[in-house]
Design an enzyme around this catalytic site. Structure first.
Site, PDB file in Angstrom:
ATOM      1  N   TYR A 243      -2.505  -0.613  10.374  1.00  0.00           N
ATOM      2  CA  TYR A 243      -2.423  -0.891   8.924  1.00  0.00           C
ATOM      3  C   TYR A 243      -1.089  -0.395   8.366  1.00  0.00           C
ATOM      4  O   TYR A 243      -0.441  -1.083   7.578  1.00  0.00           O
ATOM      5  CB  TYR A 243      -3.606  -0.213   8.228  1.00  0.00           C
ATOM      6  CG  TYR A 243      -3.736  -0.495   6.739  1.00  0.00           C
ATOM      7  CD1 TYR A 243      -4.210  -1.714   6.286  1.00  0.00           C
ATOM      8  CD2 TYR A 243      -3.411   0.478   5.794  1.00  0.00           C
ATOM      9  CE1 TYR A 243      -4.347  -1.965   4.920  1.00  0.00           C
ATOM     10  CE2 TYR A 243      -3.547   0.240   4.433  1.00  0.00           C
ATOM     11  CZ  TYR A 243      -4.022  -0.981   4.001  1.00  0.00           C
ATOM     12  OH  TYR A 243      -4.159  -1.223   2.652  1.00  0.00           O
TER      13      TYR A 243
ATOM     14  N   SER B 177       0.867  -1.191   0.000  1.00  0.00           N
ATOM     15  CA  SER B 177       0.000   0.000   0.000  1.00  0.00           C
ATOM     16  C   SER B 177       0.892   1.225   0.000  1.00  0.00           C
ATOM     17  O   SER B 177       2.038   1.173   0.473  1.00  0.00           O
ATOM     18  CB  SER B 177      -0.860   0.009   1.265  1.00  0.00           C
ATOM     19  OG  SER B 177      -1.492   1.264   1.431  1.00  0.00           O
TER      20      SER B 177
HETATM   21  N1  LIG Z   1      -8.467  -0.366  -2.365  1.00  0.00           N
HETATM   22  C1  LIG Z   1      -7.479   0.399  -1.948  1.00  0.00           C
HETATM   23  O1  LIG Z   1      -7.578   1.634  -1.985  1.00  0.00           O
HETATM   24  C2  LIG Z   1      -6.184  -0.212  -1.493  1.00  0.00           C
HETATM   25  C3  LIG Z   1      -5.081   0.653  -1.304  1.00  0.00           C
HETATM   26  C4  LIG Z   1      -3.883   0.110  -0.857  1.00  0.00           C
HETATM   27  C5  LIG Z   1      -3.761  -1.249  -0.655  1.00  0.00           C
HETATM   28  N2  LIG Z   1      -4.852  -2.065  -0.843  1.00  0.00           N
HETATM   29  C6  LIG Z   1      -4.664  -3.499  -0.586  1.00  0.00           C
HETATM   30  O2  LIG Z   1      -5.180  -4.251  -1.647  1.00  0.00           O
HETATM   31  C7  LIG Z   1      -5.643  -5.510  -1.150  1.00  0.00           C
HETATM   32  C8  LIG Z   1      -7.056  -5.746  -1.642  1.00  0.00           C
HETATM   33  O3  LIG Z   1      -7.893  -4.732  -1.098  1.00  0.00           O
HETATM   34  P1  LIG Z   1      -9.300  -4.322  -1.744  1.00  0.00           P
HETATM   35  O4  LIG Z   1      -9.368  -2.855  -1.739  1.00  0.00           O
HETATM   36  O5  LIG Z   1      -9.533  -5.064  -2.984  1.00  0.00           O
HETATM   37  O6  LIG Z   1     -10.284  -4.812  -0.560  1.00  0.00           O
HETATM   38  P2  LIG Z   1     -11.663  -5.608  -0.569  1.00  0.00           P
HETATM   39  O7  LIG Z   1     -12.479  -5.262  -1.752  1.00  0.00           O
HETATM   40  O8  LIG Z   1     -12.224  -5.400   0.789  1.00  0.00           O
HETATM   41  O9  LIG Z   1     -11.174  -7.139  -0.716  1.00  0.00           O
HETATM   42  C9  LIG Z   1     -10.439  -7.765   0.307  1.00  0.00           C
HETATM   43  C10 LIG Z   1     -10.229  -9.215  -0.062  1.00  0.00           C
HETATM   44  O10 LIG Z   1      -9.532  -9.838   1.044  1.00  0.00           O
HETATM   45  C11 LIG Z   1     -10.254 -10.975   1.444  1.00  0.00           C
HETATM   46  N3  LIG Z   1     -10.178 -11.205   2.879  1.00  0.00           N
HETATM   47  C12 LIG Z   1     -10.505 -10.340   3.872  1.00  0.00           C
HETATM   48  N4  LIG Z   1     -10.405 -10.938   5.061  1.00  0.00           N
HETATM   49  C13 LIG Z   1     -10.014 -12.228   4.811  1.00  0.00           C
HETATM   50  C14 LIG Z   1      -9.759 -13.355   5.633  1.00  0.00           C
HETATM   51  N5  LIG Z   1      -9.886 -13.286   6.969  1.00  0.00           N
HETATM   52  N6  LIG Z   1      -9.376 -14.508   5.048  1.00  0.00           N
HETATM   53  C15 LIG Z   1      -9.261 -14.612   3.705  1.00  0.00           C
HETATM   54  N7  LIG Z   1      -9.486 -13.567   2.868  1.00  0.00           N
HETATM   55  C16 LIG Z   1      -9.868 -12.393   3.419  1.00  0.00           C
HETATM   56  C17 LIG Z   1     -11.702 -10.697   1.079  1.00  0.00           C
HETATM   57  O11 LIG Z   1     -12.412 -11.917   0.893  1.00  0.00           O
HETATM   58  P3  LIG Z   1     -13.538 -12.483   1.883  1.00  0.00           P
HETATM   59  O12 LIG Z   1     -14.200 -11.320   2.545  1.00  0.00           O
HETATM   60  O13 LIG Z   1     -14.440 -13.265   0.974  1.00  0.00           O
HETATM   61  O14 LIG Z   1     -12.789 -13.366   2.835  1.00  0.00           O
HETATM   62  C18 LIG Z   1     -11.540  -9.958  -0.250  1.00  0.00           C
HETATM   63  O15 LIG Z   1     -11.445 -10.873  -1.294  1.00  0.00           O
HETATM   64  C19 LIG Z   1      -5.527  -5.442   0.374  1.00  0.00           C
HETATM   65  O16 LIG Z   1      -4.343  -6.083   0.799  1.00  0.00           O
HETATM   66  C20 LIG Z   1      -5.439  -3.955   0.636  1.00  0.00           C
HETATM   67  O17 LIG Z   1      -4.777  -3.669   1.843  1.00  0.00           O
HETATM   68  C21 LIG Z   1      -6.043  -1.575  -1.262  1.00  0.00           C
END
Ligand SMILES: NC(=O)c1ccc[n+]([C@@H]2O[C@H](COP(=O)([O-])OP(=O)(O)OC[C@H]3O[C@@H](n4cnc5c(N)ncnc54)[C@H](OP(=O)(O)O)[C@@H]3O)[C@@H](O)[C@H]2O)c1
Length: 265
Positions: free
Chosen positions: A146, A133
Site C-alpha cells: 500500500y 494517503s
Molecule cells: N479511510 C482512510 O483512512 C484512508 C486514508 C488514506 C487514504 N484513503 C484512500 O481513500 C480512498 C477511499 O477509501 P475509503 O476509506 O473510503 O475506503 P472504502 O470505504 O473501503 O471504499 C473503497 C471504495 O473503492 C471501491 N473499490 C474497491 N475495490 C474496487 C474495485 N476492484 N473496482 C472498483 N472499485 C473498487 C469500493 O467500491 P466497491 O466495493 O463497490 O467496488 C468503494 O467504493 C482509497 O483510495 C484509500 O486508499 C483512505
C-alpha cells in the site's frame, strides 16, 4: 459540471458523491456494488451515470469513459478515489493480492488520467484529483505494498501538476490520514491496540473531507492534508518516520521469525 468519481459506493467516495450531488454537479459513479450507486443516484437520475466495474482489471479500466461522456458530456473533474488497503506483514501477503491492489490503487488511476487528460488539455480546462494517503509521505510499517502504491500515485500526481501548469488543467493531490470508513476500521484492527496508537492517530470524518475536496477543486488547491494535524508529517517527514518505525504497534499476525517479544499471537 461533469465529475467522474471512482469508488463512489462507500466511505470517502460515497461522501464525495453526496457532496457533489448536493452542489448540483453531474456525476459518473464507478464501483463494483451497482446497487449502492443506484441508491445514491435516487432523486438525481438525470445527472447521474452509474457504472459497475471492477477496476483491478486495469486493461479495461477506461472502457466506461465513452459511455460517461455520451451520458453527461465532457469530463470536468476526474477523482481517482477507488482503492483497497492491505495491512499485513510483507512476507505473509500473497503476491496475487498485492498485484491486484497495485493495479487498482496505482495502475488504474494512472491509466484513467492518461486516457482523459488529452481532451482536458484540448479544452484547456479540467481537474484531476488523486486520493493518495499519508502513507505516501509517512510510509507505515505493516503496509508494504500500500505504501508503494500510494507513494507512486502521490509522486505522479504532484509532478503532473507542474507539467500541466500552462495548460489550464489542474491537479490536486489528497493525503488523508485515518478517516472513519470501512477501510480504516479494517486496517486499524490488523494492529495490536496500544495507547500510543490511539494518541498518535487522530481520525477524521469522511463528510468533512468530502467538503474540503469539493471546495479544493473549486479553488484549485494543490493538495489537501486531512486531518490537519498530519500536516506535521508533511513538514517533518524524517521525524515522522523515526516515530512510526518505533511506535507503530505490531501487527496481530506476524511470521514467527519476526515476532517481537511480547507481541500478541
Ligand atoms: N479511510 C482512510 O483512512 C484512508 C486514508 C488514506 C487514504 N484513503 C484512500 O481513500 C480512498 C477511499 O477509501 P475509503 O476509506 O473510503 O475506503 P472504502 O470505504 O473501503 O471504499 C473503497 C471504495 O473503492 C471501491 N473499490 C474497491 N475495490 C474496487 C474495485 N476492484 N473496482 C472498483 N472499485 C473498487 C469500493 O467500491 P466497491 O466495493 O463497490 O467496488 C468503494 O467504493 C482509497 O483510495 C484509500 O486508499 C483512505
Amino acid at each position: 459540471m461533469h465529475v467522474i468519481l471512482t469508488g463512489a459506493s462507500s466511505g470517502i467516495g460515497e461522501a464525495i458523491a453526496k457532496e457533489y450531488l448536493s452542489r448540483g454537479a453531474s456525476l459518473t459513479m464507478v464501483a463494483r456494488r451497482k446497487a449502492k450507486l443506484t441508491e445514491l443516484s435516487q432523486g438525481h437520475e438525470k445527472r447521474c451515470h452509474v457504472v459497475e466495474a471492477d477496476l483491478t482489471d486495469y486493461a479495461r479500466a477506461t472502457d466506461f469513459v465513452d459511455g460517461a461522456i455520451e451520458a453527461l458530456g465532457p469530463i470536468d473533474v476526474l477523482i481517482n478515489n477507488a482503492g483497497v488497503q492491505i495491512v499485513k506483514a510483507a512476507v505473509l501477503t500473497p503476491w496475487e493480492d498485492a498485484e491486484r491492489m497495485m493495479h487498482l490503487d496505482l495502475f488504474t488511476p494512472l491509466k484513467l488520467t492518461h486516457h482523459i487528460l488529452p481532451a482536458m488539455i484540448a479544452r484547456q480546462s479540467g481537474t484531476i484529483v488523486d486520493i493518495a494517503s499519508m502513507a505516501a509521505i509517512a510510509p507505515t510499517p505493516g503496509m508494504f505494498f500500500y505504501n508503494a502504491a500510494k507513494g507512486g500515485l502521490a509522486a505522479a500526481s504532484e509532478g503532473l501538476r507542474g507539467e500541466l501548469r500552462h495548460t489550464g488543467v489542474h491537479v490536486m493531490t489528497v493525503y488523508p490520514g485515518p478517516v472513519r470508513t470501512p477501510m480504516e476500521e479494517a486496517g486499524r484492527k490488523a494492529y495490536v491496540e496500544t495507547t500510543a496508537m490511539k494518541l498518535l492517530t487522530p481520525t477524521g470524518d469522511a463528510d468533512v473531507l468530502a467538503r474540503k475536496i469539493c471546495d479544493g477543486v473549486a479553488s484549485r488547491r494543490h493538495r489537501i492534508v486531512y486531518p490537519a494535524s498530519y500536516g506535521f508529517s508533511r513538514h517533518f517527514p524524517n521525524l515522522t518516520r523515526f516515530i512510526l518505525d518505533r511506535m507503530t504497534p505490531p501487527l496481530k499476525a506476524l511470521p514467527e521469525s519476526t515476532k517481537p517479544r511480547g507481541a500478541a499471537t
